[in-house]
Scaffold this active site. Structure first.
Site, PDB file in Angstrom:
ATOM      1  N   LYS A  88       0.825  -1.215   0.000  1.00 35.45           N
ATOM      2  CA  LYS A  88       0.000   0.000   0.000  1.00 35.45           C
ATOM      3  C   LYS A  88       0.855   1.259   0.000  1.00 35.45           C
ATOM      4  O   LYS A  88       0.615   2.173  -0.764  1.00 35.45           O
ATOM      5  CB  LYS A  88      -0.874   0.085   1.271  1.00 35.45           C
ATOM      6  N   ARG A 125      -9.460   2.136   8.425  1.00 31.84           N
ATOM      7  CA  ARG A 125      -9.134   0.766   8.812  1.00 31.84           C
ATOM      8  C   ARG A 125     -10.333   0.090   9.461  1.00 31.84           C
ATOM      9  O   ARG A 125     -10.290  -1.096   9.734  1.00 31.84           O
ATOM     10  CB  ARG A 125      -7.986   0.791   9.813  1.00 31.84           C
ATOM     11  N   ARG A 149      11.164  -5.996   5.686  1.00 32.91           N
ATOM     12  CA  ARG A 149      10.904  -4.552   5.568  1.00 32.91           C
ATOM     13  C   ARG A 149      11.718  -3.760   6.594  1.00 32.91           C
ATOM     14  O   ARG A 149      11.897  -4.190   7.723  1.00 32.91           O
ATOM     15  CB  ARG A 149       9.410  -4.306   5.790  1.00 32.91           C
ATOM     16  N   ARG A 207      10.904  -2.482  11.879  1.00 30.97           N
ATOM     17  CA  ARG A 207       9.798  -1.969  12.698  1.00 30.97           C
ATOM     18  C   ARG A 207       9.531  -2.962  13.809  1.00 30.97           C
ATOM     19  O   ARG A 207       9.531  -4.156  13.579  1.00 30.97           O
ATOM     20  CB  ARG A 207       8.533  -1.855  11.847  1.00 30.97           C
ATOM     21  N   ARG A 255      -1.233  -8.815  13.598  1.00 30.68           N
ATOM     22  CA  ARG A 255      -1.757  -7.715  12.769  1.00 30.68           C
ATOM     23  C   ARG A 255      -2.615  -8.254  11.634  1.00 30.68           C
ATOM     24  O   ARG A 255      -3.621  -7.649  11.261  1.00 30.68           O
ATOM     25  CB  ARG A 255      -0.599  -6.872  12.224  1.00 30.68           C
TER      26      ARG A 255
HETATM   27  P1  AMP Z   1       0.704   0.910   9.184  1.00 35.44           P
HETATM   28  O1  AMP Z   1       2.007   1.598   8.940  1.00 35.44           O
HETATM   29  O2  AMP Z   1      -0.405   1.430   8.302  1.00 35.44           O
HETATM   30  O3  AMP Z   1       0.816  -0.592   9.168  1.00 35.44           O
HETATM   31  O4  AMP Z   1       0.261   1.305  10.681  1.00 35.44           O
HETATM   32  C1  AMP Z   1       1.044   0.926  11.804  1.00 35.44           C
HETATM   33  C2  AMP Z   1       0.199   0.911  13.066  1.00 35.44           C
HETATM   34  O5  AMP Z   1      -0.339   2.229  13.303  1.00 35.44           O
HETATM   35  C3  AMP Z   1      -1.027   0.007  13.013  1.00 35.44           C
HETATM   36  O6  AMP Z   1      -0.722  -1.338  13.329  1.00 35.44           O
HETATM   37  C4  AMP Z   1      -1.925   0.669  14.055  1.00 35.44           C
HETATM   38  O7  AMP Z   1      -1.502   0.378  15.373  1.00 35.44           O
HETATM   39  C5  AMP Z   1      -1.670   2.150  13.800  1.00 35.44           C
HETATM   40  N1  AMP Z   1      -2.594   2.716  12.770  1.00 35.44           N
HETATM   41  C6  AMP Z   1      -2.268   3.247  11.550  1.00 35.44           C
HETATM   42  N2  AMP Z   1      -3.360   3.677  10.892  1.00 35.44           N
HETATM   43  C7  AMP Z   1      -4.415   3.410  11.697  1.00 35.44           C
HETATM   44  C8  AMP Z   1      -5.821   3.597  11.585  1.00 35.44           C
HETATM   45  N3  AMP Z   1      -6.376   4.146  10.480  1.00 35.44           N
HETATM   46  N4  AMP Z   1      -6.607   3.194  12.624  1.00 35.44           N
HETATM   47  C9  AMP Z   1      -6.074   2.651  13.735  1.00 35.44           C
HETATM   48  N5  AMP Z   1      -4.764   2.435  13.913  1.00 35.44           N
HETATM   49  C10 AMP Z   1      -3.924   2.801  12.914  1.00 35.44           C
END
Ligand code: AMP
Length: 214
Positions: free
Chosen positions: A15, A90, A127, A154, A165
């Site tokens: 993404k 999300r 990653r 990460r 996740r």
């Molecule tokens: P990502 O980089 O998009 O995988 O986001 C990393 C982490 O940030 C996720 O596992 C959530 O803990 C938090 N996060 C990011 N975007 C959202 C969202 N729209 N709603 C809730 N938590 C989020």
């Protein structure tokens, strides 16, 4: 017409990479809630303080907090001509809030990037992100393309957290596909092909959404 795109897909589907590429090509901002949160954690702001532990566990930050962050970001001038959202919405609650934030002047294209689970786990374990600014590195890069900083894994890309996740994605985020899938502006894209082919499919999905709106 403004270009509005939501990129859905499980962690590791590509993404971020696709959203960044699309944003660069169309001259619109890429709004990644994960990047916004990681940056907030790095600088130790109030938002970062609230989000840090939840993020490290792989769970989702609260809808209220995330909706506030995105509303504020979409009000900035550079988002008037459109945007790409990566990592938001999300949950169905977030998607409903997003619908309320937008006017009818341009369509909201939604693409869901699909990738088999084992391919996701393999991608996530390699990653890396920048330890200075939190930016996600280009696969195979030796340093951050944004600030030149060193790269680290990460904390939530650890395999056990990745599995968690993916479970959370299936439970909370998959219902989003049901929320959007009857819309003529929704398309599924095969994410298990080359980045160029995925980008071409996304461009076609957006073109179809714009045609349908005219
Ligand atoms: P990502 O980089 O998009 O995988 O986001 C990393 C982490 O940030 C996720 O596992 C959530 O803990 C938090 N996060 C990011 N975007 C959202 C969202 N729209 N709603 C809730 N938590 C989020």
């Amino acid at each position: 017409m403004a270009v509005r795109l939501v990129v859905l897909g499980p962690p590791g589907a590509g993404k971020g990479t696709q959203a960044e590429r699309f944003a660069r090509e169309r001259g619109v901002p890429k709004i990644s809630t994960g990047d916004i949160l990681r940056e907030a954690v790095q600088i130790g702001s109030e938002l970062g303080r609230q989000a840090k532990a939840v993020m490290e566990s792989g769970r989702l930050v609260s809808d209220d907090l995330m909706i506030g962050v995105v509303r504020e970001r979409l009000e900035r001038n550079d988002a008037r001509r459109g945007f790409v959202l990566d990592g938001f919405p999300r949950t169905v609650t977030q998607a409903q809030a997003l619908d309320r934030m937008l006017d009818e002047e341009a369509p909201l294209a939604v693409v869901d990037i699909e990738v088999p689970e084992e391919a996701l786990v393999a991608r996530l374990s390699t990653r890396r992100i920048c330890k200075s600014c939190g930016w996600t590195a280009v696969p195979g890069a030796a340093s951050c393309s944004r600030c030149g900083g060193g790269l680290v894994q990460r904390r939530d890309d650890d395999e056990a957290v990745v599995r968690e996740r993916l479970k959370i994605y299936a439970k909370d985020t998959q219902p989003l596909v049901d929320y959007y899938h009857k819309r003529p502006t929704f398309r599924c894209v095969d994410g298990d092909q080359s980045p160029d082919a995925v980008a071409a499919d996304i461009a076609a999905a957006v073109a179809a959404a714009v045609r349908g709106h005219e």
